[in-house]
Scaffold this active site. Sequence first.
Site, PDB file in Angstrom:
ATOM      1  N   ASP A 100      28.323  16.540 -44.778  1.00 41.43           N
ATOM      2  CA  ASP A 100      28.397  15.738 -43.573  1.00 41.43           C
ATOM      3  C   ASP A 100      28.946  16.597 -42.415  1.00 41.43           C
ATOM      4  O   ASP A 100      28.458  17.701 -42.187  1.00 41.43           O
ATOM      5  CB  ASP A 100      29.245  14.487 -43.848  1.00 41.43           C
ATOM      6  CG  ASP A 100      29.141  13.421 -42.778  1.00 41.43           C
ATOM      7  OD1 ASP A 100      28.129  12.700 -42.744  1.00 41.43           O
ATOM      8  OD2 ASP A 100      30.077  13.321 -41.962  1.00 41.43           O
ATOM      9  N   TYR A 196      32.473  12.488 -33.468  1.00 39.04           N
ATOM     10  CA  TYR A 196      31.189  12.139 -32.863  1.00 39.04           C
ATOM     11  C   TYR A 196      31.278  12.204 -31.340  1.00 39.04           C
ATOM     12  O   TYR A 196      30.359  12.684 -30.675  1.00 39.04           O
ATOM     13  CB  TYR A 196      30.784  10.722 -33.293  1.00 39.04           C
ATOM     14  CG  TYR A 196      30.531  10.595 -34.774  1.00 39.04           C
ATOM     15  CD1 TYR A 196      29.253  10.775 -35.301  1.00 39.04           C
ATOM     16  CD2 TYR A 196      31.570  10.296 -35.655  1.00 39.04           C
ATOM     17  CE1 TYR A 196      29.020  10.663 -36.663  1.00 39.04           C
ATOM     18  CE2 TYR A 196      31.348  10.182 -37.009  1.00 39.04           C
ATOM     19  CZ  TYR A 196      30.071  10.367 -37.516  1.00 39.04           C
ATOM     20  OH  TYR A 196      29.855  10.262 -38.865  1.00 39.04           O
ATOM     21  N   HIS A 255      23.962   9.167 -49.580  1.00 41.93           N
ATOM     22  CA  HIS A 255      24.477  10.196 -48.679  1.00 41.93           C
ATOM     23  C   HIS A 255      25.623  10.973 -49.316  1.00 41.93           C
ATOM     24  O   HIS A 255      25.783  12.166 -49.066  1.00 41.93           O
ATOM     25  CB  HIS A 255      24.937   9.521 -47.384  1.00 41.93           C
ATOM     26  CG  HIS A 255      25.601  10.429 -46.409  1.00 41.93           C
ATOM     27  ND1 HIS A 255      24.933  11.426 -45.732  1.00 41.93           N
ATOM     28  CD2 HIS A 255      26.894  10.489 -45.989  1.00 41.93           C
ATOM     29  CE1 HIS A 255      25.779  12.063 -44.938  1.00 41.93           C
ATOM     30  NE2 HIS A 255      26.969  11.515 -45.062  1.00 41.93           N
TER      31      HIS A 255
END
Length: 276
Positions: A100, A196, A255
């Site tokens: 990730d 982010y 994921h």
Amino acid sequence: MSFQKKQVQLQQLNISYLDEGNGPAILFLHGFPDSSELWRNQIPFFVEAGFRVIAPDQRGFGDSDKPQEKEAYQLPKLANDVIQLLDSLQIEHTHIVAHDWGSAVGWVVASLYPNRVESFVPISVGHPSVFTDFTLEQFQKSWYILLFQFQGIAEQMLQKNDWALFKEWSLHHPEHSRWIENMKKPGALTAGLNWYRANLAPEALPAMPLQIPSVRVPTLGIWSSGDHLLTEEQMIRSSEKVIGKWRYEKFKASHWVPLDAPDQLNDVIFNFIKNG
């Protein structure tokens, strides 16, 4: 097998990390919303296999400091954390296994500091310049990135109704209770979302992709068919940014490959490190 976390100060931040075993070094880098606990099924395997395993809680996560300014989470600063950690531990060279956001950090480290990296295994997230060259499919999967930009609002929405939206975002993965407990720590949720906000702000997207050098070290890209957040294309096309040896493996997992397919992942990483 239980491990004791240690603390080191990097760039005036306290970083928590695990440092276990002896032998060639492997650095494990987690992403959102994880901590070094993501690697609990990899650490014993590689320690027993004769490696020195280092797994930090990256800034903003786990037991590490959690600055609240989004600028603190820009990728160059996160990559510098890695180099400073290696320097503090007197590690000249390391293999890097990452997932990730950890993969994004790993791509930058492998690109800018190839003399420090023996090999690189990015899981889920491809080269930043490929990932930010969004396809329609990736835009559809990345809806949450826009939500995460809204400071305060995103935090409220994710926590509302006993974290209902977050649980749906994670597809009710069995790990979600652990993630929620960690994000309840003071400042933890904002710190995680700031990764982010610092690197994928909408106003910056038209100017992307991020320009960093191609990777010269042996690289094994891993993507999983049950990944609801990332496309296979962005990992496969990462081969265009690797000058060194490139391999690709496709898993059947969500994921969170390190949690869902730990034995397969351990074997694939071990064979890649040993045999290329």
